[in-house]
Design a protein around this motif. Structure first.
Motif, PDB file in Angstrom:
ATOM      1  N   ASP A 264     -42.131 -27.820 -70.113  1.00 32.12           N
ATOM      2  CA  ASP A 264     -42.642 -29.481 -70.104  1.00 32.12           C
ATOM      3  C   ASP A 264     -41.015 -30.324 -70.502  1.00 32.12           C
ATOM      4  OD1 ASP A 264     -44.716 -29.513 -68.009  1.00 32.12           O
ATOM      5  OD2 ASP A 264     -45.743 -29.346 -69.942  1.00 32.12           O
ATOM      6  N   LEU A 267     -37.341 -29.453 -68.705  1.00 28.34           N
ATOM      7  CA  LEU A 267     -37.644 -29.856 -67.691  1.00 28.34           C
ATOM      8  C   LEU A 267     -37.124 -31.533 -67.882  1.00 28.34           C
ATOM      9  CD1 LEU A 267     -40.329 -28.541 -65.830  1.00 28.34           C
ATOM     10  CD2 LEU A 267     -38.031 -28.030 -65.110  1.00 28.34           C
ATOM     11  N   GLN A 268     -38.230 -32.070 -68.648  1.00 27.79           N
ATOM     12  CA  GLN A 268     -37.402 -33.601 -69.718  1.00 27.79           C
ATOM     13  C   GLN A 268     -36.486 -33.862 -70.108  1.00 27.79           C
ATOM     14  OE1 GLN A 268     -41.573 -34.527 -71.502  1.00 27.79           O
ATOM     15  NE2 GLN A 268     -42.564 -33.963 -69.670  1.00 27.79           N
ATOM     16  N   LEU A 276     -35.594 -22.620 -62.990  1.00 27.05           N
ATOM     17  CA  LEU A 276     -35.661 -22.352 -63.199  1.00 27.05           C
ATOM     18  C   LEU A 276     -36.504 -21.021 -63.645  1.00 27.05           C
ATOM     19  CD1 LEU A 276     -39.468 -24.172 -63.202  1.00 27.05           C
ATOM     20  CD2 LEU A 276     -38.218 -23.471 -64.931  1.00 27.05           C
ATOM     21  N   LEU A 306     -45.223 -23.949 -62.536  1.00 25.93           N
ATOM     22  CA  LEU A 306     -44.021 -24.144 -61.835  1.00 25.93           C
ATOM     23  C   LEU A 306     -44.068 -25.711 -61.141  1.00 25.93           C
ATOM     24  CD1 LEU A 306     -42.942 -21.131 -63.119  1.00 25.93           C
ATOM     25  CD2 LEU A 306     -42.798 -22.581 -64.857  1.00 25.93           C
ATOM     26  N   GLN A 307     -44.450 -25.232 -59.842  1.00 22.71           N
ATOM     27  CA  GLN A 307     -44.097 -26.067 -58.909  1.00 22.71           C
ATOM     28  C   GLN A 307     -44.684 -26.854 -58.998  1.00 22.71           C
ATOM     29  OE1 GLN A 307     -46.106 -23.188 -56.132  1.00 22.71           O
ATOM     30  NE2 GLN A 307     -44.304 -21.992 -55.453  1.00 22.71           N
ATOM     31  N   ARG A 309     -44.753 -29.336 -61.418  1.00 21.37           N
ATOM     32  CA  ARG A 309     -43.690 -30.044 -61.675  1.00 21.37           C
ATOM     33  C   ARG A 309     -42.157 -30.040 -61.644  1.00 21.37           C
ATOM     34  NH1 ARG A 309     -48.361 -28.794 -64.448  1.00 21.37           N
ATOM     35  NH2 ARG A 309     -48.164 -29.340 -66.605  1.00 21.37           N
ATOM     36  N   SER A 310     -41.967 -28.935 -60.926  1.00 20.53           N
ATOM     37  CA  SER A 310     -40.554 -28.653 -60.493  1.00 20.53           C
ATOM     38  C   SER A 310     -40.709 -28.646 -59.311  1.00 20.53           C
ATOM     39  CB  SER A 310     -39.622 -27.715 -61.682  1.00 20.53           C
ATOM     40  OG  SER A 310     -38.373 -27.779 -61.255  1.00 20.53           O
ATOM     41  N   ASP A 311     -38.368 -29.193 -58.296  1.00 22.61           N
ATOM     42  CA  ASP A 311     -38.259 -28.756 -57.326  1.00 22.61           C
ATOM     43  C   ASP A 311     -37.606 -26.954 -57.373  1.00 22.61           C
ATOM     44  OD1 ASP A 311     -40.660 -30.159 -55.469  1.00 22.61           O
ATOM     45  OD2 ASP A 311     -39.499 -31.383 -55.979  1.00 22.61           O
ATOM     46  N   LEU A 312     -37.505 -26.911 -58.658  1.00 21.34           N
ATOM     47  CA  LEU A 312     -36.057 -25.997 -58.659  1.00 21.34           C
ATOM     48  C   LEU A 312     -36.960 -24.242 -58.356  1.00 21.34           C
ATOM     49  CD1 LEU A 312     -35.292 -26.613 -62.175  1.00 21.34           C
ATOM     50  CD2 LEU A 312     -34.122 -27.409 -60.363  1.00 21.34           C
TER      51      LEU A 312
END
Length: 451
Positions: A264, A267-268, A276, A306-307, A309-312
């Motif tokens: 987290d 990512l921020q 990722l 993980l998905q 939190r992020s599109d990576l």
């Protein structure tokens, strides 16, 4: 992973594979025989109550070379056998480390470079026709409090000190300039050295600062290189234990909240990222492995988290599906190969973009399945129980056309199905019937598709 098979020609295949795998469990490692390049495999019939799920996205599989991996010092014939296996669809990506895990100190003194061992590893990837990744770890001694001109390998996992983050970022830039074939890099490895004992958590602030400096330096000289992190180990503990997540849990236990906090924060606060990178083992810390289905599910559950939190794209930089208690975790163990494929199935079903097999050359100290036996030995470089299925899946999963099959009435069976063939695995220590034939304990079989 498993599927049933028809009688006739398949019986001979099953008999041969069964004999090989039984020999593996009963005595010295026996290697299965790989088919010749143009050989047509006998078909495998998939009967019964199979349900099929197409992989969510292309999954690119690769390998990370470790301390011993087809080096020039190995016996020539054994090394060539290993090279032949590696060349034959054993990886989309080959990953190397900047320092350590088979490569020497690249900058023993400030401005004095030694790329010789990394040159050899990059040449191996070029010769075997695959794509190059680089893990930007570890750091020369003088960047972490040691003496210039010396290399203390016992200190390999120490992190660079903050005043040398810029020096490490510059070294990373030098590396990607030297190796234009490197297409993606991962920054550091498992947060080595970045543990804050006073706060009893990872120093994610320090790691992210290092990451950001490396990201900028790499992009300045090679904007095309894809950069990823934070390469944290997603540890699991007993549910309800101290430091566990109250929301991220499954039959594999509960996630260590401190590792989720790393993701987290990174990512921020990162200045940019292209993918990722994470890793994990399926078992709880300091405990034996779970059954393959529960263990494999961890890779899907963590991917889903993980998905959120992020599109990576998600890459498993390392992954360790542990064998159940009492089973052999040697590189040539059929059980180790089978549970590895159970994890691959879970990744494919949950939209994972990439995964790297740690140590493709057998090493008894690693505890993970390998693709060829130890080629430092005269008779080494032989295929192992994972090899044939892995080589079948690598190009097909990268193309995105594989379906994962599960049998509700036979939960110990799992299959992979492509247009031109299938892989079937017995995920149990019991002999299992498939289309009138018998799969030995933990047996993996590969054949043509019959529907």
């Amino acid at each position: 992973m498993h599927a049933p098979r028809p009688r006739g020609r398949l019986v001979a295949v099953l008999a041969a594979l069964t004999a090989a795998l039984v020999a593996c469990s009963a005595g010295p490692i026996a290697s299965p025989t790989l088919p010749s390049p143009n050989e047509t495999l006998p078909p495998i019939e998939l009967d019964g109550d199979w349900t099929w799920t197409k992989q969510e996205t292309a999954l690119e599989l690769g390998v990370t070379h470790t301390q011993k991996s087809l080096d020039d010092s190995e016996p020539a014939e054994a090394r060539q056998r290993g090279i032949d296996i590696l060349s034959a669809d054993s990886a989309i990506w080959q990953n190397h480390h900047l320092m350590g895990f088979g490569t020497d100190n690249p900058e023993p003194e400030p401005g004095a470079y030694d790329w010789s061992t990394l040159d050899r590893r990059m040449k191996l990837t070029e010769e075997t026709g695959q794509r190059s990744m680089l893990t930007l770890c570890c750091a020369p001694d003088w960047m972490k409090g040691g003496e210039a001109g010396e290399t203390d390998w016992d200190a390999l996992e120490d992190e660079p000190t903050p005043e040398h983050f810029g020096d490490f970022a510059r070294l990373a830039a030098e590396a990607v300039k030297r190796y234009p074939q490197v297409e993606r890099v991962m920054v550091w490895n498992e947060l080595k050295g970045f543990w804050d004992s006073d706060q009893d958590r990872w120093d994610y602030e320090g790691y992210t600062e290092l990451y950001n400096q490396v990201y900028r330096a790499v992009k300045d000289v090679r904007p095309d290189v894809l950069v990823g992190g934070p390469y944290v180990v997603l540890i699991s503990l007993d549910e309800g234990a101290e430091d566990t997540s109250t929301t991220v849990a499954g039959p594999w236990g509960a996630a260590d909240q401190r590792t989720l906090d790393v993701v987290d924060y990174w990512l921020q606060n990162n200045v940019g990222a292209d993918f990722l990178a994470v890793d994990t083992a399926s078992n709880k810390r300091n405990q034996e492995g779970l059954n393959p289905l529960d263990g494999g599910r961890k890779f899907a559950d963590m991917a889903r988290w993980l998905q959120q939190r992020s599109d990576l794209p998600i890459w498993w930089a390392e992954y360790y599906p542990e064998v159940p208690a009492g089973e052999d975790d040697a590189p040539g163990s059929p059980a180790n190969a089978a549970v590895n494929l159970a994890a691959i199935a879970a990744m494919a079903e949950s939209g994972t973009a990439g995964a790297l097999l740690w140590g493709p050359q057998a090493d008894e100290d690693l505890g993970s399945p390998a693709l060829w036996s130890d080629s430092t030995e005269e008779d080494g470089g032989r295929p192992l129980p994972l090899t044939q299925a892995w080589q079948f899946l690598v190009p097909r999963m990268a193309a995105g056309g594989v379906e994962i099959g599960r049998s509700p009435s036979r939960p110990n069976l799992l299959a992979f199905r492509a247009d031109d063939g299938v892989v079937v695995v017995n995920l149990s220590a019991e002999q299992t019937e498939v289309a009138g034939n018998q799969l030995a304990p933990w047996q993996i079989a590969v054949g043509g598709r019959r529907s």
